[in-house]
Write an enzyme that holds these catalytic residues in place. Structure first.
Site, PDB file in Angstrom:
ATOM      1  CB  CYS A  73      -0.848  -0.052   1.196  1.00 11.92           C
ATOM      2  SG  CYS A  73      -1.863   1.393   1.612  1.00 11.92           S
ATOM      3  CB  CYS A 183      -3.211   3.939  -5.323  1.00 12.89           C
ATOM      4  SG  CYS A 183      -4.440   3.178  -4.429  1.00 12.89           S
TER       5      CYS A 183
HETATM    6  N1  DGL Z   1      -3.783   0.578  -2.073  1.00  9.34           N
HETATM    7  C1  DGL Z   1      -3.670   1.584  -1.152  1.00  9.34           C
HETATM    8  C2  DGL Z   1      -2.531   2.386  -1.885  1.00  9.34           C
HETATM    9  O1  DGL Z   1      -1.595   1.639  -2.218  1.00  9.34           O
HETATM   10  C3  DGL Z   1      -5.052   2.492  -1.214  1.00  9.34           C
HETATM   11  C4  DGL Z   1      -5.134   3.526  -0.165  1.00  9.34           C
HETATM   12  C5  DGL Z   1      -6.417   3.724   0.385  1.00  9.34           C
HETATM   13  O2  DGL Z   1      -6.967   2.714   1.144  1.00  9.34           O
HETATM   14  O3  DGL Z   1      -6.851   4.787   0.202  1.00  9.34           O
HETATM   15  O4  DGL Z   1      -2.243   3.655  -1.537  1.00  9.34           O
END
Ligand code: DGL
Length: 262
Positions: A73, A183
């Protein structure tokens, strides 16, 4: 050699895009994946809360005996990985927007970055941008609303497409030739994005680089598995199991998935 599992966590299902890259490169490693979908999106939360959630996920994976943790993430990496590295005595692999390769290859010297508010406002993102984007114009765009739509499985929906049209416009007007997906949920938007972007704009994400880094760190630390068998995998979510399984596609038949309250 160490046959304990690799732990992976994300604010939800997005990090499965990273798990697929890790599994492709390290097929004999066991893995445990935590999808903290109940608390998604992380990207709109204050740093303190992102750190608290990252600690909770880390402790759960440590309790399950993980030898290394991949923070799959960008938001959790850019806000919490320094704290995690200082606090726990295992290696952590993080993920950050792939500014460097985009900046090196851009002909128009203009690169778009689509990421969460939490990532774009972090000091780690700013220091990476300053050190790698010399002379390159970076057009930053918060992908507000995209993570909840992806978490709901609405990838091809009119709402998702309409947000993307709005978010891409300033980048296209500025003449980007690279779009960095900052993301781990966004690689699932690639088919939709490819339909919208002119053919000269290339999409770039960090999934493969994270898998290579995971392998390098396991190898350097003497933590690679000694197993020659296919790895065993457990995926845990605190929300809708069917949504998580839909992101695993063909893999879901060979993978153990569980609901857990965390
Ligand atoms: N997969 C997360 C990232 O890479 C998502 C973040 C979120 O939950 O807003 O930033």
């Amino acid at each position: 050699m160490d046959n304990h599992p690799i732990g992976i966590f994300d604010s939800g299902v997005g990090g499965t895009s990273i798990w697929k890259e890790i599994n492709a490169l390290l097929p004999n490693e066991d893995t445990i994946y935590l999808a903290d979908s109940r608390h998604a999106p992380y990207g709109e939360k204050p740093t303190k809360e992102i750190v608290r959630l990252s600690i909770k996920n880390t402790e759960l994976l440590l309790a399950k005996g993980c030898k290394l943790i991949v923070v799959a993430c960008n938001t959790a990496t850019t806000n919490a990985i320094d704290y995690l590295r200082k606090s726990y005595n295992i290696p952590f692999i993080g993920i950050e927007p792939a500014i460097k390769p985009a900046a090196l290859q851009s002909q128009s010297k203009t690169v778009g970055v689509l990421a969460t508010k939490g990532t774009l406002s972090s000091s780690l993102f700013h220091s990476t941008t300053v050190s790698h984007a010399n002379g390159i114009k970076i057009i930053e765009q918060v992908g507000k609303g995209l993570v909840p739509l992806i978490e709901a499985g609405k990838i091809n929906s009119p709402e998702t497409k309409s947000l993307l049209v709005t978010y891409l416009k300033p980048m296209l007007d500025a003449g980007i030739d690279f779009l960095v997906l900052g993301c781990t949920h966004y690689p699932y938007l690639i088919p939709v994005l490819e339909d919208m972007l002119p053919t000269n704009v290339k999409i770039i994400d960090s999934g493969e680089a994270v898998a290579r880094q995971t392998k390098a760190v396991l190898s350097k630390s003497g933590l690679l598995t000694s197993s020659n068998e296919k790895g065993k995998h457990q995926f845990i979510t605190n929300a809708d199991l069917r949504i998580l399984e839909s992101f695993l596609g063909d893999y879901s038949t060979s993978i153990k998935t569980d609901y857990q309250d965390f």
